[in-house]
Design an enzyme around this catalytic site. Structure first.
Site, PDB file in Angstrom:
ATOM      1  N   LYS A 131      10.552  34.749  51.766  1.00  0.00           N
ATOM      2  CA  LYS A 131       9.410  33.519  51.908  1.00  0.00           C
ATOM      3  C   LYS A 131       7.988  34.098  51.786  1.00  0.00           C
ATOM      4  O   LYS A 131       7.788  35.582  51.800  1.00  0.00           O
ATOM      5  CB  LYS A 131       9.647  32.917  53.219  1.00  0.00           C
ATOM      6  CG  LYS A 131      10.175  31.731  53.235  1.00  0.00           C
ATOM      7  CD  LYS A 131      10.428  30.950  54.411  1.00  0.00           C
ATOM      8  CE  LYS A 131      11.383  30.025  54.186  1.00  0.00           C
ATOM      9  NZ  LYS A 131      11.882  29.098  55.497  1.00  0.00           N
ATOM     10  N   ARG A 149      19.233  32.155  57.741  1.00  0.00           N
ATOM     11  CA  ARG A 149      19.480  31.595  56.490  1.00  0.00           C
ATOM     12  C   ARG A 149      19.132  32.535  55.278  1.00  0.00           C
ATOM     13  O   ARG A 149      17.744  32.860  55.179  1.00  0.00           O
ATOM     14  CB  ARG A 149      18.696  30.266  56.451  1.00  0.00           C
ATOM     15  CG  ARG A 149      19.031  29.651  55.058  1.00  0.00           C
ATOM     16  CD  ARG A 149      18.414  28.095  55.031  1.00  0.00           C
ATOM     17  NE  ARG A 149      18.380  27.492  53.863  1.00  0.00           N
ATOM     18  CZ  ARG A 149      17.517  27.463  52.685  1.00  0.00           C
ATOM     19  NH1 ARG A 149      16.697  28.568  52.947  1.00  0.00           N
ATOM     20  NH2 ARG A 149      17.810  26.828  51.835  1.00  0.00           N
TER      21      ARG A 149
HETATM   22  C1  8Y7 Z   1      14.537  26.606  55.309  1.00  0.00           C
HETATM   23  C2  8Y7 Z   1      15.535  25.793  54.975  1.00  0.00           C
HETATM   24  C3  8Y7 Z   1      14.343  26.049  53.262  1.00  0.00           C
HETATM   25  C4  8Y7 Z   1      14.335  27.278  56.533  1.00  0.00           C
HETATM   26  C5  8Y7 Z   1      16.216  25.738  57.169  1.00  0.00           C
HETATM   27  C6  8Y7 Z   1      13.663  28.687  51.153  1.00  0.00           C
HETATM   28  C7  8Y7 Z   1      16.054  24.381  53.029  1.00  0.00           C
HETATM   29  C8  8Y7 Z   1      12.798  27.394  51.174  1.00  0.00           C
HETATM   30  N1  8Y7 Z   1      13.663  26.896  54.280  1.00  0.00           N
HETATM   31  N2  8Y7 Z   1      16.159  24.972  55.906  1.00  0.00           N
HETATM   32  N3  8Y7 Z   1      15.300  25.239  53.795  1.00  0.00           N
HETATM   33  N4  8Y7 Z   1      15.417  26.596  57.491  1.00  0.00           N
HETATM   34  N5  8Y7 Z   1      16.972  25.230  58.119  1.00  0.00           N
HETATM   35  O1  8Y7 Z   1      13.448  29.758  51.585  1.00  0.00           O
HETATM   36  O2  8Y7 Z   1      13.559  28.071  57.064  1.00  0.00           O
HETATM   37  O3  8Y7 Z   1      14.710  28.527  50.674  1.00  0.00           O
HETATM   38  S1  8Y7 Z   1      13.807  25.941  51.682  1.00  0.00           S
END
Ligand code: 8Y7
Length: 269
Positions: free
Chosen positions: A208, A242
């Site tokens: 990020k 994640r």
């Molecule tokens: C997150 C996410 C994204 C996160 C959860 C990326 C879909 C941006 N970030 N879902 N999604 N938590 N639960 O870095 O921090 O892929 S999108």
């Protein structure tokens, strides 16, 4: 949790699973198998970019991207999570075999919680201030950790009222979603205060922008910082991370787990 972006425009890996402007299921399968072999137990499939400033896609486009992938991943014996804000996409994904819905809007679609309640899938609630189009323009909080916690607690409460068992839920502070650098770092440092009851905490910091601001590196060069962030998050209480770089993260977390096993053993009477 390994990230599988089925989008032509995601900020860190957009387009890598595409060939000739269409989802390439062979590439998706190879990536999924690599992530599973690398230690992922959940794969998170997303068909809509939620990066800051992204323009929303139609439900039809999201379904075209996600459903064939969900159906294919079902054969690999992994837990399939679908990253969507739309109840209709969630409903179709569950019918196609999704095990979990990862909702970055925590049920903003008025029908979402109902869809979840009518099924038996897991459901992830994430905090976001504002909407992706404008969320990074002027994020503001009085007390970011307390506010994120209170918001997640209220969404958990709404789920419970709808009849969703707590065992099916997790919460997530939503790093980068309507947060400044200081907000993000405060949440990481104080992660345990974000938790709602005993529910699992998911953290997404992988590649990020906040890591780019710290290191001065572009997205593809943020692997080391991402691995450090994942270890810090787990050390501060995260139960799930994640990530894009599954193998590197899994190795790093093995070091933490090994240390914890010894620390536990030596603490025993
Ligand atoms: C997150 C996410 C994204 C996160 C959860 C990326 C879909 C941006 N970030 N879902 N999604 N938590 N639960 O870095 O921090 O892929 S999108």
């Amino acid at each position: 949790m390994g990230v599988m972006n089925i989008t032509p425009d995601s900020f860190s890996d957009g387009g890598t699973l595409y060939a000739n402007a269409a989802v390439d299921l062979g590439k998706v399968r190879a990536t999924a198998q690599r992530m599973i072999a690398g230690g992922a137990s959940i794969l998170d499939v997303g068909g809509e970019s939620t990066r800051p400033g992204a323009t929303p896609v139609s439900v039809e486009v999201e379904l075209q991207r996600v459903i064939p992938v969900v159906a294919m991943l079902g054969e690999l014996g992994t837990i399939v999570s679908v990253d969507t804000r739309h109840a209709e996409v969630a409903r179709c994904a569950i019918d196609a075999g999704a095990d979990v819905i990862n909702d970055v809007s925590a049920g903003a679609d008025p029908k979402m919680i109902q869809v979840i309640a009518e099924t038996s899938v897991g459901y992830g609630l994430m905090h976001m201030q504002g909407v992706p189009e404008t969320m990074q323009q002027a994020p503001a909080y009085q007390a970011v950790v307390a506010e994120v916690h209170a918001y997640l607690a209220s969404r958990v409460h709404a789920c419970k009222l709808a009849g969703i068992a707590a065992e099916r839920l997790w919460v997530d502070p939503g790093f980068g979603f309507g947060k400044t650098q200081q907000h993000n770092l405060s949440l990481l440092a104080d992660l345990e205060r974000v938790r709602v009851g005993q529910l699992p905490l998911l953290v997404g910091l992988s590649r990020k922008r906040l890591l780019g601001e710290i290191t001065g590196r572009e997205t593809s060069e943020r692997v080391f910082a991402s691995v450090a962030a994942a270890v810090l998050a787990v050390e501060r209480g995260a139960d799930l991370v994640r990530v894009h770089d599954v193998e590197a993260t899994a190795d790093a977390l093995k070091v933490l787990a090994a240390m914890r096993a010894v620390a536990l053993a030596s603490a025993a009477p």
